[in-house]
Write a protein that holds these residues in place. Structure first.
Motif, PDB file in Angstrom:
ATOM      1  N   GLU A  96      -5.063  -6.223 -11.303  1.00 24.90           N
ATOM      2  CA  GLU A  96      -5.988  -5.251 -10.716  1.00 24.90           C
ATOM      3  C   GLU A  96      -5.349  -3.875 -10.725  1.00 24.90           C
ATOM      4  O   GLU A  96      -4.132  -3.734 -10.778  1.00 24.90           O
ATOM      5  N   ARG A  97      -6.188  -2.857 -10.668  1.00 28.06           N
ATOM      6  CA  ARG A  97      -5.711  -1.480 -10.566  1.00 28.06           C
ATOM      7  C   ARG A  97      -5.917  -1.006  -9.134  1.00 28.06           C
ATOM      8  O   ARG A  97      -6.884  -1.389  -8.481  1.00 28.06           O
ATOM      9  N   ARG A  98      -5.001  -0.156  -8.680  1.00 27.34           N
ATOM     10  CA  ARG A  98      -5.082   0.378  -7.320  1.00 27.34           C
ATOM     11  C   ARG A  98      -4.716   1.850  -7.324  1.00 27.34           C
ATOM     12  O   ARG A  98      -3.819   2.280  -8.046  1.00 27.34           O
ATOM     13  N   TYR A  99      -5.401   2.589  -6.484  1.00 24.12           N
ATOM     14  CA  TYR A  99      -5.041   3.984  -6.242  1.00 24.12           C
ATOM     15  C   TYR A  99      -3.883   4.016  -5.254  1.00 24.12           C
ATOM     16  O   TYR A  99      -3.721   3.112  -4.435  1.00 24.12           O
ATOM     17  N   ALA A 100      -3.115   5.097  -5.299  1.00 22.32           N
ATOM     18  CA  ALA A 100      -2.033   5.298  -4.328  1.00 22.32           C
ATOM     19  C   ALA A 100      -2.109   6.726  -3.796  1.00 22.32           C
ATOM     20  O   ALA A 100      -2.430   7.662  -4.534  1.00 22.32           O
ATOM     21  N   VAL A 101      -1.833   6.853  -2.499  1.00 25.98           N
ATOM     22  CA  VAL A 101      -1.739   8.151  -1.838  1.00 25.98           C
ATOM     23  C   VAL A 101      -0.385   8.200  -1.129  1.00 25.98           C
ATOM     24  O   VAL A 101       0.217   7.163  -0.873  1.00 25.98           O
ATOM     25  N   VAL A 102       0.076   9.385  -0.814  1.00 24.51           N
ATOM     26  CA  VAL A 102       1.333   9.518  -0.069  1.00 24.51           C
ATOM     27  C   VAL A 102       1.023   9.384   1.416  1.00 24.51           C
ATOM     28  O   VAL A 102       0.086  10.004   1.919  1.00 24.51           O
ATOM     29  N   MET A 103       1.799   8.551   2.092  1.00 24.41           N
ATOM     30  CA  MET A 103       1.675   8.399   3.537  1.00 24.41           C
ATOM     31  C   MET A 103       3.072   8.448   4.151  1.00 24.41           C
ATOM     32  O   MET A 103       4.042   8.047   3.517  1.00 24.41           O
ATOM     33  N   ASP A 104       3.127   8.937   5.374  1.00 25.82           N
ATOM     34  CA  ASP A 104       4.387   9.065   6.089  1.00 25.82           C
ATOM     35  C   ASP A 104       4.543   7.869   7.024  1.00 25.82           C
ATOM     36  O   ASP A 104       3.768   7.712   7.967  1.00 25.82           O
ATOM     37  N   LEU A 105       5.531   7.010   6.734  1.00 24.68           N
ATOM     38  CA  LEU A 105       5.777   5.806   7.518  1.00 24.68           C
ATOM     39  C   LEU A 105       7.008   6.019   8.386  1.00 24.68           C
ATOM     40  O   LEU A 105       8.036   6.509   7.908  1.00 24.68           O
ATOM     41  N   ILE A 106       6.896   5.631   9.665  1.00 21.44           N
ATOM     42  CA  ILE A 106       7.991   5.839  10.606  1.00 21.44           C
ATOM     43  C   ILE A 106       8.429   4.500  11.179  1.00 21.44           C
ATOM     44  O   ILE A 106       7.603   3.716  11.658  1.00 21.44           O
ATOM     45  N   TRP A 107       9.728   4.250  11.113  1.00 20.60           N
ATOM     46  CA  TRP A 107      10.327   3.048  11.697  1.00 20.60           C
ATOM     47  C   TRP A 107      11.547   3.493  12.494  1.00 20.60           C
ATOM     48  O   TRP A 107      12.412   4.208  11.961  1.00 20.60           O
ATOM     49  N   ASN A 108      11.611   3.111  13.764  1.00 16.88           N
ATOM     50  CA  ASN A 108      12.723   3.472  14.649  1.00 16.88           C
ATOM     51  C   ASN A 108      13.052   4.967  14.603  1.00 16.88           C
ATOM     52  O   ASN A 108      14.213   5.361  14.557  1.00 16.88           O
ATOM     53  N   GLY A 109      12.019   5.788  14.553  1.00 14.81           N
ATOM     54  CA  GLY A 109      12.198   7.234  14.552  1.00 14.81           C
ATOM     55  C   GLY A 109      12.544   7.839  13.208  1.00 14.81           C
ATOM     56  O   GLY A 109      12.666   9.062  13.090  1.00 14.81           O
ATOM     57  N   LYS A 110      12.688   7.013  12.181  1.00  7.66           N
ATOM     58  CA  LYS A 110      13.028   7.506  10.849  1.00  7.66           C
ATOM     59  C   LYS A 110      11.760   7.609  10.009  1.00  7.66           C
ATOM     60  O   LYS A 110      11.057   6.626   9.812  1.00  7.66           O
ATOM     61  N   SER A 111      11.483   8.797   9.521  1.00 12.32           N
ATOM     62  CA  SER A 111      10.266   9.076   8.765  1.00 12.32           C
ATOM     63  C   SER A 111      10.543   9.051   7.268  1.00 12.32           C
ATOM     64  O   SER A 111      11.579   9.537   6.816  1.00 12.32           O
ATOM     65  N   HIS A 112       9.594   8.483   6.520  1.00 13.53           N
ATOM     66  CA  HIS A 112       9.774   8.349   5.076  1.00 13.53           C
ATOM     67  C   HIS A 112       8.405   8.436   4.411  1.00 13.53           C
ATOM     68  O   HIS A 112       7.584   7.531   4.570  1.00 13.53           O
ATOM     69  N   ALA A 113       8.117   9.522   3.704  1.00 11.82           N
ATOM     70  CA  ALA A 113       6.841   9.698   3.000  1.00 11.82           C
ATOM     71  C   ALA A 113       6.956   9.076   1.608  1.00 11.82           C
ATOM     72  O   ALA A 113       7.852   9.434   0.838  1.00 11.82           O
ATOM     73  N   ILE A 114       6.051   8.135   1.318  1.00 12.38           N
ATOM     74  CA  ILE A 114       6.103   7.395   0.047  1.00 12.38           C
ATOM     75  C   ILE A 114       4.688   7.142  -0.487  1.00 12.38           C
ATOM     76  O   ILE A 114       3.720   7.191   0.275  1.00 12.38           O
ATOM     77  N   PRO A 115       4.574   6.819  -1.782  1.00  9.43           N
ATOM     78  CA  PRO A 115       3.274   6.368  -2.305  1.00  9.43           C
ATOM     79  C   PRO A 115       2.913   5.005  -1.709  1.00  9.43           C
ATOM     80  O   PRO A 115       3.760   4.120  -1.606  1.00  9.43           O
ATOM     81  N   VAL A 116       1.652   4.872  -1.301  1.00  9.77           N
ATOM     82  CA  VAL A 116       1.157   3.634  -0.707  1.00  9.77           C
ATOM     83  C   VAL A 116      -0.107   3.223  -1.467  1.00  9.77           C
ATOM     84  O   VAL A 116      -1.045   4.023  -1.580  1.00  9.77           O
ATOM     85  N   ASN A 117      -0.110   1.993  -1.989  1.00  9.37           N
ATOM     86  CA  ASN A 117      -1.289   1.458  -2.671  1.00  9.37           C
ATOM     87  C   ASN A 117      -2.399   1.192  -1.680  1.00  9.37           C
ATOM     88  O   ASN A 117      -2.153   0.753  -0.554  1.00  9.37           O
ATOM     89  N   LEU A 118      -3.634   1.393  -2.113  1.00 11.99           N
ATOM     90  CA  LEU A 118      -4.803   1.114  -1.297  1.00 11.99           C
ATOM     91  C   LEU A 118      -5.398  -0.218  -1.757  1.00 11.99           C
ATOM     92  O   LEU A 118      -5.807  -0.352  -2.908  1.00 11.99           O
ATOM     93  N   ARG A 119      -5.451  -1.189  -0.839  1.00 15.86           N
ATOM     94  CA  ARG A 119      -5.954  -2.518  -1.171  1.00 15.86           C
ATOM     95  C   ARG A 119      -6.625  -3.123   0.051  1.00 15.86           C
ATOM     96  O   ARG A 119      -6.122  -2.983   1.166  1.00 15.86           O
ATOM     97  N   ASP A 120      -7.716  -3.802  -0.162  1.00 16.74           N
ATOM     98  CA  ASP A 120      -8.397  -4.480   0.938  1.00 16.74           C
ATOM     99  C   ASP A 120      -7.541  -5.660   1.374  1.00 16.74           C
ATOM    100  O   ASP A 120      -7.402  -6.643   0.663  1.00 16.74           O
ATOM    101  N   ARG A 121      -6.954  -5.564   2.576  1.00 18.33           N
ATOM    102  CA  ARG A 121      -6.096  -6.606   3.129  1.00 18.33           C
ATOM    103  C   ARG A 121      -6.703  -7.187   4.412  1.00 18.33           C
ATOM    104  O   ARG A 121      -6.000  -7.769   5.226  1.00 18.33           O
ATOM    105  N   LYS A 122      -8.019  -7.017   4.601  1.00 18.63           N
ATOM    106  CA  LYS A 122      -8.678  -7.478   5.826  1.00 18.63           C
ATOM    107  C   LYS A 122      -8.451  -8.962   6.087  1.00 18.63           C
ATOM    108  O   LYS A 122      -8.303  -9.369   7.232  1.00 18.63           O
ATOM    109  N   LYS A 123      -8.434  -9.772   5.045  1.00 13.59           N
ATOM    110  CA  LYS A 123      -8.293 -11.220   5.215  1.00 13.59           C
ATOM    111  C   LYS A 123      -6.836 -11.665   5.300  1.00 13.59           C
ATOM    112  O   LYS A 123      -6.558 -12.841   5.515  1.00 13.59           O
ATOM    113  N   LEU A 124      -5.918 -10.739   5.115  1.00 19.40           N
ATOM    114  CA  LEU A 124      -4.495 -11.067   5.160  1.00 19.40           C
ATOM    115  C   LEU A 124      -3.940 -10.811   6.558  1.00 19.40           C
ATOM    116  O   LEU A 124      -4.436  -9.954   7.295  1.00 19.40           O
ATOM    117  N   GLU A 125      -2.932 -11.564   6.928  1.00 26.23           N
ATOM    118  CA  GLU A 125      -2.357 -11.438   8.267  1.00 26.23           C
ATOM    119  C   GLU A 125      -1.737 -10.062   8.497  1.00 26.23           C
ATOM    120  O   GLU A 125      -1.895  -9.462   9.565  1.00 26.23           O
TER     121      GLU A 125
END
Length: 174
Positions: free
Chosen positions: A120-149
C-alpha cells in the motif's frame, strides 16, 4: 561455616531483589520499552505507542483523509500519488481513549509499504513527538489504525541514533 554460608545466601538474595534491568541511558542513548506513552505535540494528545524496530517509519491512526486542492482518489501508480507531494492534507485521528482531533499538515513523502495485507501507499507528514520531555520532529505515515490496539506505531526513524529498546521495561503510565 553455616553462618558464613547463610550470610552469603542472604546477601545474594538482597542483591538480586534490588537489581534493575536497565538504566535510563546507555552510551548517550535513552532506553525505551516496547510500549511507551508518546505525546504528539501537533495534536496535544497522548498515545500509548508500540515501539517496532521492524518498522522503518512511524505511523499514526489517520482516517477521513482529504488532500486540499489535490487528487483525493489517486490511482495505484506512483505518479498519481506523487502529484500530491507538497500539498496540504487534512485528517482525523483518535487515540485509544477516544480523544479525536483533526490535523492538517504538508505531505512531505509518499511511502510504499509492504505488510501482511500486501502493498500500500501512504502519505507522510512531519509531526513532533515528545517522550519524557524530549521532542523529536519526524515524518509520520498516515494509516487507518482504528482496529489496531496501538494507534501510534513508533518506527526506526524515531529510534535511530537516540534510543535503545529494552523489552523487559514496562510503561510507567499503565
Amino acid at each position: 561455616m553455616k553462618k558464613v554460608f547463610i550470610s552469603a545466601m542472604f546477601v545474594a538474595a538482597v542483591t538480586v531483589s534490588t537489581m534493575t534491568y536497565a538504566a535510563n541511558e546507555c552510551n548517550g542513548k535513552y532506553i525505551v520499552g516496547p510500549i511507551e506513552t508518546i505525546h504528539v505535540k501537533d495534536l496535544d494528545m497522548n498515545f500509548k505507542a508500540r515501539i517496532d524496530t521492524g518498522a522503518n517509519t512511524t505511523s499514526i491512526n489517520a482516517y477521513d483523509l482529504h488532500v486540499i486542492d489535490g487528487n483525493n482518489n489517486p490511482a495505484d501508480d506512483k505518479e498519481s500519488w506523487h502529484q500530491n507531494l507538497g500539498k496540504m492534507i487534512s485528517f482525523k485521528t483518535a487515540n485509544a481513549r477516544g480523544q479525536e482531533e483533526t490535523h492538517t499538515g504538508k505531505i512531505i513523502k509518499i511511502s510504499k509499504i509492504r505488510n501482511a495485507q500486501g502493498v500500500e501507499r501512504r502519505y507522510a507528514v512531519v509531526m513532533d513527538l515528545i517522550w519524557n520531555g524530549k521532542s523529536h520532529a519526524i515524518p509520520v505515515n498516515l494509516r487507518d489504525r482504528k482496529k489496531l490496539e496501538y494507534k501510534l506505531l513508533i518506527g526506526r526513524n524515531w529510534l535511530d541514533g537516540k534510543y535503545l529498546v529494552d523489552v523487559s521495561k514496562s510503561d510507567d503510565d499503565d
